[in-house]
Scaffold this active site. Structure first.
Site, PDB file in Angstrom:
ATOM      1  N   HIS A 260       0.789  -0.929   0.126  1.00  0.00           N
ATOM      2  CA  HIS A 260      -0.108  -0.110   0.103  1.00  0.00           C
ATOM      3  C   HIS A 260       1.001   0.940  -0.347  1.00  0.00           C
ATOM      4  CE1 HIS A 260      -3.057  -2.715   2.033  1.00  0.00           C
ATOM      5  NE2 HIS A 260      -3.459  -2.176   0.477  1.00  0.00           N
TER       6      HIS A 260
ATOM      7  N   LEU B 128      -1.890   1.294  21.134  1.00  0.00           N
ATOM      8  CA  LEU B 128      -2.925   0.634  21.343  1.00  0.00           C
ATOM      9  C   LEU B 128      -3.578  -0.453  22.539  1.00  0.00           C
ATOM     10  CD1 LEU B 128      -3.419   0.048  17.696  1.00  0.00           C
ATOM     11  CD2 LEU B 128      -5.105   1.018  18.511  1.00  0.00           C
ATOM     12  N   LYS B 129      -2.495  -0.795  23.806  1.00  0.00           N
ATOM     13  CA  LYS B 129      -2.556  -1.638  24.118  1.00  0.00           C
ATOM     14  C   LYS B 129      -2.902  -0.840  25.130  1.00  0.00           C
ATOM     15  CE  LYS B 129      -0.313  -6.067  25.416  1.00  0.00           C
ATOM     16  NZ  LYS B 129       0.426  -6.595  25.178  1.00  0.00           N
TER      17      LYS B 129
ATOM     18  N   ALA C  22      -4.111   1.880  25.791  1.00  0.00           N
ATOM     19  CA  ALA C  22      -5.432   3.109  26.201  1.00  0.00           C
ATOM     20  C   ALA C  22      -6.168   2.034  26.541  1.00  0.00           C
ATOM     21  CB  ALA C  22      -5.743   3.297  24.085  1.00  0.00           C
ATOM     22  N   GLY C  23      -5.777   0.567  26.705  1.00  0.00           N
ATOM     23  CA  GLY C  23      -6.233  -0.541  27.266  1.00  0.00           C
ATOM     24  C   GLY C  23      -7.340  -1.264  25.999  1.00  0.00           C
TER      25      GLY C  23
ATOM     26  N   PRO D 235      -3.001  -8.324  20.386  1.00  0.00           N
ATOM     27  CA  PRO D 235      -2.480  -9.555  20.686  1.00  0.00           C
ATOM     28  C   PRO D 235      -0.612  -8.896  21.018  1.00  0.00           C
ATOM     29  CG  PRO D 235      -3.364  -9.482  18.868  1.00  0.00           C
ATOM     30  CD  PRO D 235      -3.564  -8.575  19.421  1.00  0.00           C
TER      31      PRO D 235
ATOM     32  N   SER E 288       0.901 -11.055  18.706  1.00  0.00           N
ATOM     33  CA  SER E 288       1.194 -11.730  17.479  1.00  0.00           C
ATOM     34  C   SER E 288       0.309 -12.355  17.045  1.00  0.00           C
ATOM     35  CB  SER E 288       2.005 -12.994  17.841  1.00  0.00           C
ATOM     36  OG  SER E 288       1.458 -14.134  17.723  1.00  0.00           O
TER      37      SER E 288
END
Ligand code: ACO
Ligand code: LMR
Length: 617
Positions: free
Chosen positions: A281, A300-301, A303-304, A308, A310
């Protein structure tokens, strides 16, 4: 975020209709097949805009078992004014024309969502489209997108691929997941994953892989938050760009309350540090560390969001979140329903061996299924290589034999000598009148050809049949002529308007000379000459004419060349094949006459009255 707060949340429903820009039969049919499988009442494609089609019309497509005619317009304005309920504009224009058409679509009051499929739309153009969409409170999906789908309701173009995939991923009925991704290809993969790990998607959007997408991951996450049927959100981002940070930000601020499972692909890009590498892209670039997949996953993690460790664990995470929501009673798993089964196209069913179909036509002379046409099994390249002539091609296609060269050369001579006989004969007369009446070449030719018959050029077969029958039955020439006379019939192949015993037909002489040199036998021609000797005693214009000459010599040729059985010769004559030689030959002359008249530009409206005898009883 690109999408303003006033823009619509629900983009699609079971009633949504689209205007399709550029005629692309396959994605249109796939949309309609999806509609049928989902038991939609009306087709999701309301109209097609095809700027190349000068004057509208219709395109046929299947809506289940029935065919429908989809109206075609040459302007977006006309299509949207005639179909005010069509709120989605699916733009299959090339990257060169996607901007203008998308802009026009955004300006139509009835269009709410514009989907741009093309890859490579210049970023400055997309930015203008984004600004316009904001101004009008509308949504752009793409560019460089496959589109999106609301399960059981509405599908954009090629989204989710074949109908088999629609069944497999249960996309014919809504589930509970709102899914958004950059990649169209990976969306299709994810629809499979979500069908196995959850009760499937409610809606899936591929925003496209450009650096500046018309709408962002965050825009759709924001929409999903407000759609009651969506109970959990799955986001598949990718390296490059800062879109995922917006999602993290919204979660942090408590704007998104529904659980999100996310993964940013491209974690392998860390192996390419110190250089900027583009991954497929346009927007998927490794480079700055904060746009890397690793740092976006981490954001992202923290932030809640459920992220995963992986990609392999992505499906497992989704399933865990889904099962917890089911357990908590937030999700009541979608009830399984039987989708409508799409009837197979005749072509597909045939190919797959499910049905058999009787053919309507049997052909034994040529075959065009391979790389090059075959004439009676001989590739045309070999016809050329072997320096075959028109006579050989006629032999292959008409008589289904490869004749000796002396024989095919005779056929060519017939074509040459009968090509024209001046402007006064019936065929030329008709062609000339037609040309002067201003008709096209084919009409001129046909009107001339239609005069070929017993009085003009069409006596070859009957002459051949009669001379052969008489000689084979040992009927003396005088008895033969008198028998016909008793029946009130003329001798086919005998008689001419201007040729006489004293003014012999040169064409007859030339063909006869050639036959004498090359034919193994000339008994039928000699019989025809004997008939001529008898008829000339009655009148000096009852000569063996060109039809009689060609007819009798062709019987000699067919009978003595060693290629045909007696029965085959009879069949050729009865089929009327030999008159075909006159038709083919005279076409050359008739086309010449038509062109000659057209060149002179002398229109003919009517004959003068003194050219007609007005006879009344
Ligand atoms: N067999 C027997 N008698 C004939 C034949 C014939 N083939 N042709 C003309 N006659 C007789 C007519 O019966 C008439 O006899 P009558 O005076 O006792 O009544 C007399 O000859 C003159 O007849 P017309 O009609 O004036 O002959 P015309 O010269 O106009 O005919 C034509 C020429 C049409 C070719 C005629 O001879 C004929 O019908 N021939 C048979 C069909 C044929 O061979 N057509 C192909 C012609 S070649 C070409 O077009 C490329
Ligand atoms: C021809 O070949 O057209 C002629 O023989 C016919 C005719 O009437 O002269």
């Amino acid at each position: 975020m690109n999408v303003p707060s006033k823009s619509p949340v629900q983009l699609f429903s079971k009633e949504t209709q689209a205007i399709f820009f550029n005629y692309k039969p396959q994605p249109i049919q796939r949309m309609l097949d999806f509609d049928y499988v989902c038991k939609r009442k009306n087709p999701s494609v309301a109209a097609i805009v095809n700027p190349q089609s000068a004057s509208g019309g219709f395109q046929k497509a299947f809506f289940g078992r029935c065919e429908i005619a989809i109206p075609v317009y040459d302007s977006i304005e006309e299509a949207s004014s005639k179909h005010p309920k069509a709120a989605v504009f699916i733009n299959y224009a090339s990257f060169r024309s996607a901007f203008e058409s998308s802009l026009t679509a955004l300006q139509q009051p009835t269009i709410q969502t514009v989907v741009i499929i093309a890859e490579g739309v210049p970023e400055r153009n997309t930015k203008v489209l984004i600004a316009r969409a904001k101004q009008y409170n509308k949504i752009v999906i793409g560019p460089a997108t496959v589109g999106g789908i609301q399960a059981g309701s509405f599908k954009i173009g090629d989204t989710a691929g074949t109908i088999e995939n629609i069944y497999r991923c249960k996309l014919y009925r809504p589930g509970s997941v709102g899914f958004v991704s950059k990649s169209g290809g990976l969306s299709n993969e994810m629809y499979n994953v979500l069908a196995r790990t959850t009760d499937g998607i409610f809606e899936g959007i591929a925003i496209g892989g450009d650096t500046y997408p018309g709408s962002t991951l965050a825009d759709h996450v924001w929409r999903f938050e407000q759609i009651p049927n969506i109970k959990m959100i799955v986001v598949l981002g990718e390296l490059g760009g800062r879109d995922e940070y917006q999602v993290a930000e919204m979660v942090k601020k408590g704007l998104i309350k529904k659980p999100i499972v996310a993964w940013v692909s491209g974690t392998c890009a860390s192996c390419f540090h110190a250089s900027e590498v583009q991954f497929g892209h346009a927007g998927a670039k490794s480079g700055e560390s904060d746009t890397s997949a690793l740092s976006k996953n981490a954001a992202l993690k923290s932030a809640g969001v459920h992220v995963p460790d992986s990609f392999e664990a992505f499906a497992e995470h989704i399933q865990l979140v889904y099962e917890r929501l089911v357990k908590d009673g937030v999700i009541i798993p979608a009830v399984e329903i039987a989708p409508e089964i799409l009837p197979k196209d005749l072509h597909t069913a045939l190919k797959e061996g499910h049905i058999r179909k009787a053919t309507h036509i049997v052909s034994t002379i040529s075959d065009d299924r391979g790389e090059e046409p075959l004439y009676l099994g001989i590739p045309i390249s070999e016809v050329i290589q072997q320096q075959m002539g028109i006579g050989d091609v006629i032999s292959l296609l008409w008589f289904k034999k490869k004749l000796p060269r002396w024989a095919s050369k005779f056929i060519e001579m017939c074509l040459i000598v009968a090509a024209d006989h001046g402007p006064c004969v019936s065929g030329a007369h008709n062609t000339i009148v037609t040309a002067r009446a201003g008709k096209d070449l084919i009409s001129c030719l046909c009107s001339g050809l239609l005069t070929i018959g017993p009085r003009f050029g069409g006596a070859i077969d009957d002459a051949a049949i009669n001379f052969k029958k008489a000689l084979d039955n040992s009927v003396p020439p005088d008895v033969f002529v008198e028998d016909l006379k008793r029946q009130g019939r003329r001798v086919e192949g005998i008689g001419h308007r201007i040729k006489t015993a004293e003014n012999q037909d040169k064409r007859v002489e030339l063909l006869c000379q050639y036959a004498k040199q090359h034919f193994p036998a000339m008994k039928y021609f000699n019989y025809a000459r004997a008939v001529e000797s008898y008829t000339l005693q009655k009148a000096n214009n009852l000569v063996l004419n060109i039809d009689g000459c060609i007819g009798s010599l062709l019987v000699d040729l067919l009978s003595s060349c060693g290629c045909f059985h007696e029965q085959e010769v009879k069949e050729i004559l009865e089929l009327g094949a030999l008159n075909g030689l006159f038709v083919l030959s005279r076409s050359m002359g008739l086309i010449g006459h038509a062109l000659d008249q057209k060149r002179m530009k002398q229109p003919l409206y009517r004959h003068p009255t003194d050219d007609v005898l007005y006879a009344t009883e």
